[in-house]
Design a protein around this motif. Structure first.
Motif, PDB file in Angstrom:
ATOM      1  N   VAL A   6      -6.323  -7.404   1.336  1.00 18.13           N
ATOM      2  CA  VAL A   6      -6.073  -8.357   0.256  1.00 18.13           C
ATOM      3  C   VAL A   6      -5.579  -7.623  -0.989  1.00 18.13           C
ATOM      4  O   VAL A   6      -4.611  -8.044  -1.632  1.00 18.13           O
ATOM      5  N   VAL A   7      -6.233  -6.520  -1.326  1.00 21.43           N
ATOM      6  CA  VAL A   7      -5.839  -5.767  -2.517  1.00 21.43           C
ATOM      7  C   VAL A   7      -4.445  -5.180  -2.355  1.00 21.43           C
ATOM      8  O   VAL A   7      -3.602  -5.290  -3.256  1.00 21.43           O
ATOM      9  N   THR A   8      -4.174  -4.577  -1.208  1.00 22.08           N
ATOM     10  CA  THR A   8      -2.861  -3.968  -0.974  1.00 22.08           C
ATOM     11  C   THR A   8      -1.763  -5.016  -0.922  1.00 22.08           C
ATOM     12  O   THR A   8      -0.693  -4.831  -1.502  1.00 22.08           O
ATOM     13  N   PHE A   9      -2.027  -6.117  -0.256  1.00 16.66           N
ATOM     14  CA  PHE A   9      -1.035  -7.181  -0.153  1.00 16.66           C
ATOM     15  C   PHE A   9      -0.759  -7.801  -1.529  1.00 16.66           C
ATOM     16  O   PHE A   9       0.399  -8.011  -1.903  1.00 16.66           O
ATOM     17  N   VAL A  15       3.993  -6.197  -7.519  1.00 16.76           N
ATOM     18  CA  VAL A  15       5.098  -5.264  -7.762  1.00 16.76           C
ATOM     19  C   VAL A  15       6.435  -5.950  -7.492  1.00 16.76           C
ATOM     20  O   VAL A  15       7.400  -5.776  -8.242  1.00 16.76           O
ATOM     21  N   THR A  16       6.489  -6.772  -6.452  1.00 21.67           N
ATOM     22  CA  THR A  16       7.714  -7.508  -6.144  1.00 21.67           C
ATOM     23  C   THR A  16       8.081  -8.469  -7.264  1.00 21.67           C
ATOM     24  O   THR A  16       9.247  -8.548  -7.676  1.00 21.67           O
ATOM     25  N   VAL A  50      12.017  -4.101  -3.891  1.00 18.84           N
ATOM     26  CA  VAL A  50      12.038  -3.652  -2.494  1.00 18.84           C
ATOM     27  C   VAL A  50      10.786  -2.834  -2.178  1.00 18.84           C
ATOM     28  O   VAL A  50      10.182  -2.994  -1.107  1.00 18.84           O
ATOM     29  N   ILE A  51      10.378  -1.980  -3.101  1.00 17.60           N
ATOM     30  CA  ILE A  51       9.160  -1.198  -2.888  1.00 17.60           C
ATOM     31  C   ILE A  51       7.955  -2.127  -2.740  1.00 17.60           C
ATOM     32  O   ILE A  51       7.093  -1.919  -1.876  1.00 17.60           O
ATOM     33  N   VAL A  57       4.617  -5.772   3.318  1.00 19.17           N
ATOM     34  CA  VAL A  57       4.891  -5.835   4.758  1.00 19.17           C
ATOM     35  C   VAL A  57       4.073  -4.784   5.503  1.00 19.17           C
ATOM     36  O   VAL A  57       3.510  -5.065   6.572  1.00 19.17           O
ATOM     37  N   PHE A  58       3.980  -3.585   4.952  1.00 23.06           N
ATOM     38  CA  PHE A  58       3.179  -2.539   5.586  1.00 23.06           C
ATOM     39  C   PHE A  58       1.722  -2.978   5.685  1.00 23.06           C
ATOM     40  O   PHE A  58       1.078  -2.793   6.719  1.00 23.06           O
ATOM     41  N   SER A  59       1.212  -3.578   4.631  1.00 20.98           N
ATOM     42  CA  SER A  59      -0.166  -4.064   4.645  1.00 20.98           C
ATOM     43  C   SER A  59      -0.345  -5.158   5.691  1.00 20.98           C
ATOM     44  O   SER A  59      -1.317  -5.172   6.444  1.00 20.98           O
TER      45      SER A  59
END
Length: 66
Positions: A6-9, A15-16, A50-51, A57-59
């Motif tokens: 949840v935190v990473t997502f 950031v997006t 993009v970052i 997506v990685f999360s």
């Protein structure tokens, strides 16, 4: 769901959003800021967006793999 997901997502989405705002200011869509119509923010904004998408997506994929 795990708290780390949840935190990473959420961080990736945040950031997006910041990247999109910076890009729109750089392109002159959002006016009223010293960042408006500035080439620097036209470059930094999309890169940041993009970052953020990559982080989100990685999360998401890491959660799906488990």
């Amino acid at each position: 769901m795990r708290r780390a997901f949840v935190v990473t997502f959420a961080f990736g989405l945040l950031v997006t959003v910041f990247g999109l705002i910076w890009a729109l200011q750089g392109f002159g869509v959002l006016l009223g800021s010293p960042m408006s119509n500035t080439t620097t923010w036209s470059i930094i904004g999309p890169i940041t967006a993009v970052i953020g998408v990559v982080i989100a997506v990685f999360s998401w994929r890491k959660l799906s793999a488990k």
